[in-house]
Design a protein around this motif. Structure first.
Motif, mmCIF file in Angstrom:
data_model
loop_
_atom_site.group_PDB
_atom_site.id
_atom_site.type_symbol
_atom_site.label_atom_id
_atom_site.label_comp_id
_atom_site.label_asym_id
_atom_site.label_seq_id
_atom_site.Cartn_x
_atom_site.Cartn_y
_atom_site.Cartn_z
ATOM 1 N N PHE A 310 5.661 -12.151 2.971
ATOM 2 C CA PHE A 310 4.489 -12.926 3.355
ATOM 3 C C PHE A 310 3.812 -13.470 2.102
ATOM 4 N N PHE A 311 3.426 -14.739 2.146
ATOM 5 C CA PHE A 311 2.660 -15.305 1.042
ATOM 6 C C PHE A 311 1.830 -16.463 1.563
ATOM 7 N N GLY A 312 0.749 -16.770 0.830
ATOM 8 C CA GLY A 312 -0.163 -17.784 1.325
ATOM 9 C C GLY A 312 -0.785 -17.323 2.636
ATOM 10 N N ALA A 313 -1.473 -18.241 3.305
ATOM 11 C CA ALA A 313 -2.110 -17.898 4.571
ATOM 12 C C ALA A 313 -1.120 -17.875 5.725
ATOM 13 N N PHE A 314 -0.077 -18.704 5.630
ATOM 14 C CA PHE A 314 0.831 -18.872 6.770
ATOM 15 C C PHE A 314 2.306 -18.862 6.387
ATOM 16 N N ARG A 315 2.628 -18.472 5.183
ATOM 17 C CA ARG A 315 4.009 -18.601 4.722
ATOM 18 C C ARG A 315 4.776 -17.285 4.867
ATOM 19 N N LEU A 316 6.080 -17.435 5.017
ATOM 20 C CA LEU A 316 6.962 -16.278 5.140
ATOM 21 C C LEU A 316 8.324 -16.653 4.596
ATOM 22 N N GLY A 317 8.785 -15.879 3.613
ATOM 23 C CA GLY A 317 10.112 -16.109 3.051
ATOM 24 C C GLY A 317 11.143 -15.304 3.814
ATOM 25 N N ARG A 318 11.918 -14.510 3.083
ATOM 26 C CA ARG A 318 12.917 -13.671 3.756
ATOM 27 C C ARG A 318 12.213 -12.704 4.688
ATOM 28 N N ARG A 319 12.886 -12.429 5.814
ATOM 29 C CA ARG A 319 12.291 -11.537 6.782
ATOM 30 C C ARG A 319 13.347 -10.687 7.460
ATOM 31 N N ALA A 320 12.918 -9.614 8.113
ATOM 32 C CA ALA A 320 13.837 -8.649 8.712
ATOM 33 C C ALA A 320 14.671 -9.283 9.814
ATOM 34 N N ALA A 321 15.916 -8.848 9.896
ATOM 35 C CA ALA A 321 16.750 -9.115 11.070
ATOM 36 C C ALA A 321 16.565 -7.945 12.030
ATOM 37 N N VAL A 322 16.469 -8.247 13.317
ATOM 38 C CA VAL A 322 16.151 -7.227 14.320
ATOM 39 C C VAL A 322 17.240 -7.197 15.384
ATOM 40 N N GLU A 323 17.651 -6.011 15.759
ATOM 41 C CA GLU A 323 18.571 -5.826 16.880
ATOM 42 C C GLU A 323 17.912 -4.867 17.860
ATOM 43 N N THR A 324 17.918 -5.230 19.132
ATOM 44 C CA THR A 324 17.204 -4.441 20.136
ATOM 45 C C THR A 324 18.062 -4.254 21.376
ATOM 46 N N GLU A 325 18.021 -3.066 21.927
ATOM 47 C CA GLU A 325 18.660 -2.766 23.205
ATOM 48 C C GLU A 325 17.606 -2.134 24.123
ATOM 49 N N TYR A 326 17.747 -2.357 25.424
ATOM 50 C CA TYR A 326 16.797 -1.768 26.360
ATOM 51 C C TYR A 326 17.516 -1.431 27.663
ATOM 52 N N ARG A 327 16.949 -0.463 28.356
ATOM 53 C CA ARG A 327 17.460 -0.112 29.677
ATOM 54 C C ARG A 327 16.384 0.670 30.415
ATOM 55 N N TYR A 328 16.611 0.861 31.706
ATOM 56 C CA TYR A 328 15.716 1.669 32.519
ATOM 57 C C TYR A 328 16.472 2.854 33.094
ATOM 58 N N GLU A 329 15.793 3.968 33.161
ATOM 59 C CA GLU A 329 16.321 5.143 33.838
ATOM 60 C C GLU A 329 15.234 5.642 34.773
ATOM 61 N N GLU A 330 15.436 5.389 36.063
ATOM 62 C CA GLU A 330 14.424 5.681 37.070
ATOM 63 C C GLU A 330 13.128 4.954 36.682
ATOM 64 N N ASP A 331 12.053 5.682 36.411
ATOM 65 C CA ASP A 331 10.786 5.010 36.094
ATOM 66 C C ASP A 331 10.549 4.885 34.596
ATOM 67 N N ARG A 332 11.545 5.197 33.782
ATOM 68 C CA ARG A 332 11.380 5.205 32.333
ATOM 69 C C ARG A 332 11.942 3.937 31.714
ATOM 70 N N VAL A 333 11.234 3.423 30.709
ATOM 71 C CA VAL A 333 11.753 2.327 29.915
ATOM 72 C C VAL A 333 12.249 2.895 28.595
ATOM 73 N N ILE A 334 13.420 2.458 28.159
ATOM 74 C CA ILE A 334 14.006 2.934 26.904
ATOM 75 C C ILE A 334 14.338 1.716 26.056
ATOM 76 N N VAL A 335 13.676 1.587 24.928
ATOM 77 C CA VAL A 335 13.879 0.460 24.020
ATOM 78 C C VAL A 335 14.264 1.015 22.656
ATOM 79 N N THR A 336 15.407 0.586 22.152
ATOM 80 C CA THR A 336 15.882 1.029 20.840
ATOM 81 C C THR A 336 16.101 -0.191 19.961
ATOM 82 N N GLY A 337 15.534 -0.156 18.756
ATOM 83 C CA GLY A 337 15.679 -1.299 17.862
ATOM 84 C C GLY A 337 15.954 -0.883 16.436
ATOM 85 N N THR A 338 16.588 -1.780 15.715
ATOM 86 C CA THR A 338 16.886 -1.583 14.294
ATOM 87 C C THR A 338 16.424 -2.812 13.521
#
Length: 455
Positions: A310-338
């Motif tokens: 992050f730099f300046g008021a609104f600038r962004l250079g290199r940033r994280a890559a994100v991988e996310t998986e999700y599922r439901y088991e009955e009434d539970r939400v399961i979200v896993t991310g890297t």
């Protein structure tokens, strides 16, 4: 710039309305030095044009004819200027504001020139409808508040265009308005991920009412926005868990992005308990920098590192890559991310897993190798929330009748902090911080309402 929006005109009497607009016209010639930074900034101009047009429609029968002529003459000059300075370089919500100004202003004039304004606006509108929304219906800038702003703009545009375009807008807005409902806490206000404020846009209820006339768009008990990276669940007891497990921001417009990957917000019994940091101002400085750092969000952070450059008021250079998986088991939400945001600093990759319901859930954090830097997990409490240690690694948080227990493997420090619920508003509060020992690569937190078992 906020003054030049002139939204305050909505609350003044007719005499003040005339005086303020005449004063603005005299004081702000188009090519005054520096005027493009505020008075004639295309974004500010677009908001002001709409305010003038809307207020003229309401007041016209009560206003002097010579004043109406001056106002319309200035409006025409402003629209001509806007056409030469459309914010196609920025795009996003700015361009939607430009489009709205063109289309609404065109309704107040007759002739070939306003017809050209309308034609240009419609071309840009169709492009925006095609390009600015993700496959799950979320606005691509990934801010709930800006999503609400764009929804509001499209609702206003829908009122001044023909039936065919109205149909296109309505089709796009159906999932977009549902997203607003899903990202709304039990207090009726929207989540604060990325640049966002509780009152930065019309309320979710107002948007729903403007969309279908009755405002009865109910949120889902569980929702997934896989393209945007937002997930959540709620129950009838006023508990709501909202998770941000997506990218920092749009790759081509990261201005409103924060280092809030794997952050979350939590309401208990209708009250916000764990809140996002928010944003105080858009001027580059300490508060702006602080608002964007991972350390300010409800996630895992590593001292001296961040999820993006992050730099300046609104600038962004290199940033994280994100991988996310999700599922439901009955009434539970399961979200896993890297995410690999810390890797460029030779830090570890981060894995975070949410597992549970709005009433009771667990967060498992893991880093892929030992870090020589200080690792910590942070939780920002709403100002009304009290925090009372029960034992080592266990804290009770309370707000009125809302009570919950947070437990972790290490002791929590309770640090003074501030919350920015809206631009320019700063409220003292507290932050729970759990520091990891140097030889630890994994830690878990559990959250449970007073009547919920710890998972």
């Amino acid at each position: 710039m906020n003054l030049h929006y002139m939204e305050f005109l909505e609350s003044v009497d007719d005499t003040s309305f005339v005086a303020l607009i005449d004063s603005w016209i005299v004081a702000n010639p188009v090519y005054r030095r520096g005027s493009d930074a505020d008075a004639w900034n295309a974004y500010a101009l677009s908001i002001r044009v709409v305010v003038w047009c809307q207020q003229l429609s309401v007041r016209r029968d009560r206003l002097p004819c010579d004043f109406c002529a001056r106002l319309l003459d200035s409006l025409a000059h402003q629209i001509r200027y806007l056409l030469r300075h459309l914010e196609r370089d920025i795009g996003g919500n700015h361009l939607v504001k430009n489009i709205k100004a063109l289309l609404i202003a065109a309704c107040h004039f007759d002739g070939t020139e306003p017809a050209r304004w309308s034609k240009r606006g419609l071309v840009l509108l169709r492009q925006a409808l095609r390009d600015q929304f993700l496959s799950d219906g979320m606005h691509f800038e990934l801010s709930p508040s800006y999503h609400c702003q764009v929804v509001a703009d499209l609702l206003e545009i829908r009122a001044v265009v023909g039936p065919a375009v109205q149909s296109e807008i309505t089709e796009l807005l159906e999932p977009a308005v549902r997203i607003v409902a899903n990202l709304t806490h039990p207090d009726g206000l929207v989540a604060q991920f990325s640049d966002a404020g509780l009152h930065m846009a019309y309320s979710p209820a107002e948007l729903a009412c403007a969309f279908d006339g009755n405002g009865r768009i109910e949120p889902h008990d569980r929702f997934t926005l896989p393209s945007a990276g937002y997930f959540g669940c709620r129950d009838d007891a006023g508990n709501a868990l909202m998770i941000d497990a997506g990218r920092i921001a749009a790759d081509n417009l990261p201005a409103h992005g924060h280092g809030d990957i794997f952050s979350f917000e939590w309401s208990v019994a209708g009250r916000r308990m764990i809140v996002d940091q928010g944003v105080y101002e858009y001027i580059d400085g300490e508060r702006r920098r602080t608002s964007r750092t991972a350390a300010s969000h409800n996630t895992l952070s590593i001292a001296g590192m961040d999820q993006g450059e992050f730099f300046g008021a609104f600038r962004l250079g290199r940033r994280a890559a994100v991988e996310t998986e999700y599922r439901y088991e009955e009434d539970r939400v399961i979200v896993t991310g890297t995410h690999d945001g810390y890797v460029r600093y030779r830090g570890p990759k981060v894995v975070r897993r949410f597992n549970g319901t709005a009433r009771s859930f667990r967060i498992d954090d893991q880093i892929d190798h030992l870090s020589t830097a200080h690792v910590r997990t942070s939780l920002l409490l709403a100002p009304e929330v009290s925090a009372d240690p029960i034992s080592a690694g266990k804290v009770r948080i309370t707000c009125g009748r809302a009570t919950a227990v947070i437990a972790g493997p290490f002791e929590f420090d309770i640090e003074p902090a501030v919350w920015w619920p809206d631009m320019g508003i700063e409220i003292p509060t507290k932050r729970l911080v759990m520091a990891w020992p140097r030889d630890v690569v994994a830690a878990s937190l559990t959250f449970a309402t007073q009547d919920g078992p710890i998972q």
